[in-house]
Design an enzyme around this catalytic site. Structure first.
Site, mmCIF file in Angstrom:
data_model
loop_
_atom_site.group_PDB
_atom_site.id
_atom_site.type_symbol
_atom_site.label_atom_id
_atom_site.label_comp_id
_atom_site.label_asym_id
_atom_site.label_seq_id
_atom_site.Cartn_x
_atom_site.Cartn_y
_atom_site.Cartn_z
ATOM 1 N N TYR A 48 0.798 -1.416 -0.045
ATOM 2 C CA TYR A 48 0.054 -0.108 0.004
ATOM 3 C C TYR A 48 0.714 1.301 0.028
ATOM 4 C CZ TYR A 48 -4.691 -2.073 0.841
ATOM 5 O OH TYR A 48 -5.780 -2.446 0.898
ATOM 6 N N GLU A 49 2.036 1.020 0.663
ATOM 7 C CA GLU A 49 2.727 2.261 1.013
ATOM 8 C C GLU A 49 3.373 3.014 -0.586
ATOM 9 O OE1 GLU A 49 5.707 1.275 3.849
ATOM 10 O OE2 GLU A 49 6.572 3.372 3.764
ATOM 11 N N GLY A 50 3.600 1.887 -1.162
ATOM 12 C CA GLY A 50 4.168 2.135 -2.479
ATOM 13 C C GLY A 50 3.076 2.620 -3.535
#
Ligand SMILES: Nc1ccn([C@@H]2O[C@H](COP(=O)(O)OP(=O)(O)O)[C@@H](O)[C@H]2O)c(=O)n1
Ligand SMILES: [Ca+2]
EC number: 3.6.1.6
Length: 438
Positions: free
Chosen positions: A181-183
């Protein structure tokens, strides 16, 4: 006073220029390998500050609990008329150091740092909107590296702070975010802010995020070959404007700049660090010092008798990087947006301007690494880790991801005054999932 101009204390208020007023009617994505759906609908990119923002302004509060610091992002949206979709109008940003993981053994104290930031939101958001303004905290690699028990007690304390606040506390408001999700969310933020997620000719840009404890690479593959060659868990499908996109994204835990320092020193995952001295050829010869990271104290120093400088340091760093990362062929010739520690170290060494950022080639980091490592005495006043950090960035880009010497990196901290952080993408998701479209 317009809400968008509120500026409590020393908070930075970012306002967005109007040229990004592009229709953004429907953006959604489906995360294929988790079979989860996220919808990003009904958001317009930023527009100018409205003349009467009082009745049609709403807010979203997103906390980024990173490994080196905790940050609050208060986003302002404006619904100009019922038939129009909301527009992102501005961002209020503030941060504190150290990050939550430094309070692993004092969770209450950690939660206090969150409370202090949340108090700023109380000043920024008008009281009649408190109950409608959601507050969410997502922790990244720092908490991922802690034991489940310690991480959970920190999150529990933060949740209590949220519950005691006047804001809307959604279910699952305090959590550790999955690295994928972070990316993806950072990619959405950057491509949204640069206007690439709307219109016909979309030329999306790949993103490189180098945090303290993890690093992310995300891009939209253009070649069928890339999709075939890539392991399934590096690919994520999502739908946008009735098209399906397949993103390449991966978060490498332990490959953030500070975790990499420990790995290079041989101190990562070492049980008893007390009293041990960790030495490296990437540090000034006579140096002996202490360093705190993730609530642990490390003693480190230079190679008193042995070699120091760029060459031996590069060999040391290579052991940590070589063969450890997936190398998609396609990225060798493309250019990427790079932020966080790529940006900070480029600023520290005058490769770019702090305010403006700039475009660099991968080899610029290498040249600077050579210059710093072979003249460590000259760079005494800056961080003792400057040589090690620059060599790590060079090796990560070249030997880790497989970029070419002349690959272009667009170093960017803010686009149109909004932080290039995953938090904006996460806020779109949050508001949409709550049905807050006013
Ligand atoms: N809003 C933000 C948040 C972090 N950062 C940068 O991110 C780096 C620290 O990463 P982090 O503390 O989020 O660590 P991770 O948890 O992402 O590994 C530093 O270079 C910060 O300057 C930023 O530039 N803007
Ligand atoms: Ca981060």
């Amino acid at each position: 006073m317009l809400n968008c101009l509120r500026s409590p204390g020393k908070m930075a208020v970012s306002r967005l220029p109007f040229f990004l007023a592009l229709a953004f009617s429907s953006l959604s994505f489906v995360l294929s390998h988790w079979n989860r759906e996220m919808w990003f609908q009904d958001f317009f990119p930023p527009n100018m500050c409205p003349i009467n923002a009082k009745d049609n302004t709403f807010y979203g509060i997103m906390f980024d609990a990173g490994s080196t610091g905790t940050r609050i992002h208060i986003y302002t949206f404006v619904q100009k008329s019922p038939e129009n979709l909301p527009e992102l109008e501005g961002e209020i940003f503030e941060s504190v150091k150290p990050g939550l993981s430094a309070y692993a053994d004092q969770p209450e104290k950690g939660a206090e740092t969150v409370k202090r930031l949340l108090d700023m939101a109380i000043d920024a958001v008008p009281p009649h909107l408190w109950k409608k303004t959601p507050v969410v905290l997502k922790a990244t690699a720092g908490l991922r590296l802690l034991s489940e028990e310690k991480a959970q007690s920190l999150l529990l304390e933060v949740r209590e702070v949220f519950e005691e606040s006047p804001f809307l506390v959604p279910e699952d408001s305090v959590s550790i975010m999955d690295g994928s999700y972070e990316g993806i969310l950072a990619w959405i933020t950057v491509n949204f802010l640069t206007g690439q997620l709307s219109g016909q000719n979309q030329h999306t840009v790949g993103t490189l995020d180098l945090g303290g404890a993890s690093t992310q690479i995300t891009f939209l593959p253009r070649f069928e070959e890339t999709l075939k060659e890539t392991p399934g868990d590096f690919l994520t499908s999502f739908e946008m404007f009735n098209s399906t996109y397949k993103l390449y994204t991966h978060s490498y835990l332990g490959f953030g700049l500070k975790a990499a320092r420990l790995a290079i020193l041989g101190a990562l995952n070492v049980e008893a660090v007390d009293g041990q001295m960790f030495r490296s050829s990437c540090l000034p010869k006579q140096l002996e010092a202490e360093w705190h990271f993730g609530g642990v104290k490390y003693q480190y120093g230079g190679n008193k008798e042995g070699e120091t400088g760029f060459k031996p340091c590069y060999l040391e760093v290579l052991k940590v990087v070589k063969g450890k990362l997936h190398q998609p062929d396609e990225i060798r010739g493309s250019s990427f947006y790079a932020f966080s520690y790529y940006y900070d170290r480029a600023v520290d060494t005058n490769l770019i301007d702090y305010e403006k950022g700039g475009v660099l080639e991968v080899r610029d980091f290498e040249r600077k690494a050579e210059e710093v490592c072979d003249n460590m005495e000259k760079y005494n006043s800056s961080s003792p880790f400057l040589c090690m950090d620059l060599v790590y960035i060079t090796a990560l880009l070249k030997e880790g991801f497989g970029f070419r010497d002349n690959t272009l990196l667009q170093l960017t901290k803010k686009v149109n005054n909004v932080e290039t952080s995953w938090t904006l993408g996460a806020t779109f998701h949050l508001l949409q999932s709550l049905g807050i479209t006013y």
